[in-house]
Design a protein around this motif. Structure first.
Motif, PDB file in Angstrom:
ATOM      1  N   LEU A 169       0.818  -1.309  -0.030  1.00 45.88           N
ATOM      2  CA  LEU A 169       0.171   0.138  -0.108  1.00 45.88           C
ATOM      3  C   LEU A 169       0.922   1.335   0.037  1.00 45.88           C
ATOM      4  CD1 LEU A 169      -3.063   0.994   1.376  1.00 45.88           C
ATOM      5  CD2 LEU A 169      -1.681   1.786   2.905  1.00 45.88           C
ATOM      6  N   LEU A 170       0.427   2.016  -0.773  1.00 44.95           N
ATOM      7  CA  LEU A 170       1.135   3.277  -0.847  1.00 44.95           C
ATOM      8  C   LEU A 170       0.002   4.533  -0.950  1.00 44.95           C
ATOM      9  CD1 LEU A 170       3.735   4.987  -0.868  1.00 44.95           C
ATOM     10  CD2 LEU A 170       4.081   4.436  -3.258  1.00 44.95           C
ATOM     11  N   GLU A 171      -0.038   5.302   0.099  1.00 47.77           N
ATOM     12  CA  GLU A 171      -0.880   6.487   0.153  1.00 47.77           C
ATOM     13  C   GLU A 171      -0.287   7.825   0.423  1.00 47.77           C
ATOM     14  OE1 GLU A 171      -4.921   4.367   1.842  1.00 47.77           O
ATOM     15  OE2 GLU A 171      -3.460   5.320   3.309  1.00 47.77           O
ATOM     16  N   ASP A 172      -0.834   8.650  -0.391  1.00 44.46           N
ATOM     17  CA  ASP A 172      -0.500  10.183  -0.111  1.00 44.46           C
ATOM     18  C   ASP A 172      -1.216  11.015   0.870  1.00 44.46           C
ATOM     19  OD1 ASP A 172       0.606  12.730  -0.778  1.00 44.46           O
ATOM     20  OD2 ASP A 172      -1.131  13.454  -1.665  1.00 44.46           O
ATOM     21  N   HIS A 173      -0.433  11.379   2.014  1.00 45.17           N
ATOM     22  CA  HIS A 173      -1.201  12.184   3.183  1.00 45.17           C
ATOM     23  C   HIS A 173      -0.799  13.485   3.388  1.00 45.17           C
ATOM     24  CE1 HIS A 173      -3.940   8.599   4.390  1.00 45.17           C
ATOM     25  NE2 HIS A 173      -2.790   7.935   4.186  1.00 45.17           N
ATOM     26  N   SER A 174      -0.289  14.291   2.069  1.00 42.78           N
ATOM     27  CA  SER A 174       0.347  15.341   2.143  1.00 42.78           C
ATOM     28  C   SER A 174      -0.639  16.439   2.975  1.00 42.78           C
ATOM     29  CB  SER A 174       0.639  15.984   0.742  1.00 42.78           C
ATOM     30  OG  SER A 174       1.596  14.950   0.126  1.00 42.78           O
ATOM     31  N   HIS A 175      -1.842  16.481   2.887  1.00 43.18           N
ATOM     32  CA  HIS A 175      -2.701  17.504   3.464  1.00 43.18           C
ATOM     33  C   HIS A 175      -2.489  17.456   5.004  1.00 43.18           C
ATOM     34  CE1 HIS A 175      -4.964  13.951   3.889  1.00 43.18           C
ATOM     35  NE2 HIS A 175      -5.975  14.270   4.711  1.00 43.18           N
ATOM     36  N   ARG A 176      -2.089  16.308   5.560  1.00 45.63           N
ATOM     37  CA  ARG A 176      -1.889  16.153   7.003  1.00 45.63           C
ATOM     38  C   ARG A 176      -0.398  16.940   7.446  1.00 45.63           C
ATOM     39  NH1 ARG A 176      -6.108  15.409   8.483  1.00 45.63           N
ATOM     40  NH2 ARG A 176      -6.960  13.534   8.147  1.00 45.63           N
ATOM     41  N   LEU A 177       0.269  17.123   6.342  1.00 40.17           N
ATOM     42  CA  LEU A 177       1.609  17.650   6.553  1.00 40.17           C
ATOM     43  C   LEU A 177       1.291  19.330   6.660  1.00 40.17           C
ATOM     44  CD1 LEU A 177       4.731  17.752   6.922  1.00 40.17           C
ATOM     45  CD2 LEU A 177       4.845  17.889   4.444  1.00 40.17           C
ATOM     46  N   ARG A 200       8.073  23.922  -0.447  1.00 40.69           N
ATOM     47  CA  ARG A 200       7.222  24.025  -1.629  1.00 40.69           C
ATOM     48  C   ARG A 200       7.502  22.482  -1.995  1.00 40.69           C
ATOM     49  NH1 ARG A 200       4.465  27.747  -3.633  1.00 40.69           N
ATOM     50  NH2 ARG A 200       3.424  27.099  -5.515  1.00 40.69           N
ATOM     51  N   GLY A 201       5.999  21.841  -2.282  1.00 41.26           N
ATOM     52  CA  GLY A 201       6.133  20.592  -3.061  1.00 41.26           C
ATOM     53  C   GLY A 201       6.158  19.458  -1.982  1.00 41.26           C
ATOM     54  N   LEU A 202       6.501  19.635  -0.653  1.00 40.04           N
ATOM     55  CA  LEU A 202       6.715  18.615   0.133  1.00 40.04           C
ATOM     56  C   LEU A 202       5.561  17.881   0.413  1.00 40.04           C
ATOM     57  CD1 LEU A 202       9.625  18.129   1.745  1.00 40.04           C
ATOM     58  CD2 LEU A 202       8.534  19.206   3.713  1.00 40.04           C
ATOM     59  N   GLY A 203       5.655  16.456   0.554  1.00 45.01           N
ATOM     60  CA  GLY A 203       4.510  15.761   0.688  1.00 45.01           C
ATOM     61  C   GLY A 203       4.794  14.922   1.754  1.00 45.01           C
ATOM     62  N   TYR A 204       3.626  13.740   2.299  1.00 40.75           N
ATOM     63  CA  TYR A 204       3.742  12.904   3.296  1.00 40.75           C
ATOM     64  C   TYR A 204       2.979  11.740   2.750  1.00 40.75           C
ATOM     65  CZ  TYR A 204       4.301  11.642   8.145  1.00 40.75           C
ATOM     66  OH  TYR A 204       4.914  11.283   9.247  1.00 40.75           O
ATOM     67  N   TYR A 205       3.462  10.655   3.197  1.00 41.35           N
ATOM     68  CA  TYR A 205       2.988   9.318   2.516  1.00 41.35           C
ATOM     69  C   TYR A 205       2.973   8.271   3.584  1.00 41.35           C
ATOM     70  CZ  TYR A 205       7.581   7.439   2.949  1.00 41.35           C
ATOM     71  OH  TYR A 205       9.078   7.122   3.271  1.00 41.35           O
ATOM     72  N   LEU A 206       2.058   7.399   3.334  1.00 38.41           N
ATOM     73  CA  LEU A 206       2.064   6.224   4.161  1.00 38.41           C
ATOM     74  C   LEU A 206       2.210   4.749   3.180  1.00 38.41           C
ATOM     75  CD1 LEU A 206       1.369   4.566   6.693  1.00 38.41           C
ATOM     76  CD2 LEU A 206      -0.904   4.242   5.919  1.00 38.41           C
ATOM     77  N   MET A 207       3.064   3.935   3.735  1.00 43.68           N
ATOM     78  CA  MET A 207       3.545   2.936   2.981  1.00 43.68           C
ATOM     79  C   MET A 207       3.497   1.707   3.958  1.00 43.68           C
ATOM     80  SD  MET A 207       7.055   1.951   1.007  1.00 43.68           S
ATOM     81  CE  MET A 207       7.124   3.659  -0.035  1.00 43.68           C
ATOM     82  N   ILE A 208       2.928   0.575   3.292  1.00 42.48           N
ATOM     83  CA  ILE A 208       2.868  -0.605   3.905  1.00 42.48           C
ATOM     84  C   ILE A 208       3.495  -1.662   3.175  1.00 42.48           C
ATOM     85  CG2 ILE A 208       1.540  -2.482   5.139  1.00 42.48           C
ATOM     86  CD1 ILE A 208      -0.598  -0.317   5.903  1.00 42.48           C
ATOM     87  N   ALA A 209       4.526  -2.461   3.691  1.00 36.19           N
ATOM     88  CA  ALA A 209       5.265  -3.454   2.858  1.00 36.19           C
ATOM     89  C   ALA A 209       5.379  -4.591   3.758  1.00 36.19           C
ATOM     90  CB  ALA A 209       6.764  -2.719   2.621  1.00 36.19           C
ATOM     91  N   LYS A 210       5.879  -5.661   3.068  1.00 32.87           N
ATOM     92  CA  LYS A 210       5.776  -6.904   3.683  1.00 32.87           C
ATOM     93  C   LYS A 210       7.034  -7.735   3.404  1.00 32.87           C
ATOM     94  CE  LYS A 210       2.761 -10.860   3.995  1.00 32.87           C
ATOM     95  NZ  LYS A 210       1.401 -11.472   3.612  1.00 32.87           N
ATOM     96  N   LYS A 211       7.751  -8.104   4.340  1.00 35.59           N
ATOM     97  CA  LYS A 211       9.237  -8.921   3.961  1.00 35.59           C
ATOM     98  C   LYS A 211       8.784 -10.311   3.356  1.00 35.59           C
ATOM     99  CE  LYS A 211      12.987 -11.478   6.688  1.00 35.59           C
ATOM    100  NZ  LYS A 211      13.316 -11.246   7.961  1.00 35.59           N
ATOM    101  N   ARG A 212       9.371 -10.158   2.184  1.00 31.27           N
ATOM    102  CA  ARG A 212       9.252 -11.358   1.351  1.00 31.27           C
ATOM    103  C   ARG A 212       9.920 -12.649   1.871  1.00 31.27           C
ATOM    104  NH1 ARG A 212      10.360  -7.727  -3.147  1.00 31.27           N
ATOM    105  NH2 ARG A 212      12.554  -8.458  -3.197  1.00 31.27           N
TER     106      ARG A 212
END
Ligand code: ZN
Lengths: 213, 71
Positions: A169-177, A200-212
């Motif tokens: 999962l990869l989501e943009d949460h820039s408005h929180r910043l 300017r242009g700085l964003g914030y994200y949430l990423m969920i990843a799984k160990k293969r």
């Protein structure tokens, strides 16, 4: 020397004890998405005042631990299971954790790739990584605060995959910043945001990843 | 989230004209675009009228609005 933003009272006033954009919203989002169960061993890297560790214990029944390099933060922290350590050099053996949280901290590590390698090592196969952080529009990483050190999301995405994770999962949460920057501006007593998180242009994200594997 | 205290907001000496009541610092919800902030502002405890000092309206609040609009 000026204290980093996350150790200054103004951030605690503006952001509460989580000291990052989005508060617990992204923590809960990640915990729910990975299906965090009571009894899971979970590590919060860069735990600051221990807010996430306490949240994961009280709300999800996790056996949560936190590491934090700053003695000042640890002194002010509350709760159990907090250890002084750097994110890229964790005092835990391989395959120790079901999940690892790293919130608004990855870009502060001296070497993100090394940090992700360490996260991969301490996670069990199939274990989850919840990563939230600032991301930059370009690769200009001059300066030392979290905003100035942010790198483009594509770069982080590449590092996470290269470290042996599958990104779920990869989501943009820039408005929180921007909300946090606004809260900082309101609370600061100065006429400017007291850090570069309004860059300017700085964003914030949430990423969920799984160990293969 | 906790109530934001703005250093420039100060109720001292202000009274509500309609109610003749001293203004108090009370939490007020401010909405900008899709963000909601709870800020302590001078408010009439009787009729709920909120005073936004001019320097706050033209200064901080204006800056916050720009900050949130700036994508
Ligand atoms: Zn009144």
């Amino acid at each position: 020397m000026e204290q980093p933003l996350w150790e200054r009272p103004v951030l605690r006033k503006a952001a509460g004890r989580t000291l990052r954009p989005g508060g617990f919203e992204l923590t809960d989002r990640a915990a729910n998405r990975m299906g965090l169960l009571p009894g899971w061993r979970v590590l919060d890297v860069g735990c600051g005042l221990g807010a996430t560790v306490n949240r994961l214990r009280s709300r999800y029944g996790a056996l949560a631990f936190g590491v934090e390099p700053s003695p000042g933060q640890l002194d002010a922290a509350q709760g159990a299971g907090l250890v002084r350590a750097q994110g890229h050099c964790l005092p835990f053996g391989p395959n120790s954790f079901h999940a690892l949280f790293c919130e608004c901290v990855l870009s502060l590590l001296p070497d993100a790739a090394q940090g992700l390698g360490e996260f991969h090592c301490v996670l069990r196969p199939g274990g989850f990584l919840a990563l939230s952080d600032l991301c930059a529009p370009d690769a200009d990483t001059a300066g030392n605060d979290c905003a100035a050190r942010a790198v483009p999301l594509a770069e982080t995405h590449g590092l996470v995959k290269a470290a042996g994770f599958e990104v779920l999962l990869l989501e943009d949460h820039s408005h929180r910043l921007r909300e946090l920057a606004a809260r900082l501006l309101f609370s600061s007593g100065e006429n400017d945001v007291p850090c570069s998180c309004n860059r300017r242009g700085l964003g914030y994200y949430l990423m969920i990843a799984k160990k293969r594997g | 989230m906790s109530v934001i205290k703005v250093p420039e907001a100060d109720a001292a000496g202000w009274k509500c004209r309609a109610c003749d009541a001293e203004l108090e610092m009370l939490p007020v919800e401010l909405e900008y675009l899709d963000s909601l902030f709870t800020v302590a502002l001078p408010t009439c405890p009787q009729c709920g009228q909120v005073l936004i000092p001019e320097n706050l309206a033209l200064g901080k609040m204006n800056q916050v609005e720009h900050l949130l609009e700036d994508k």
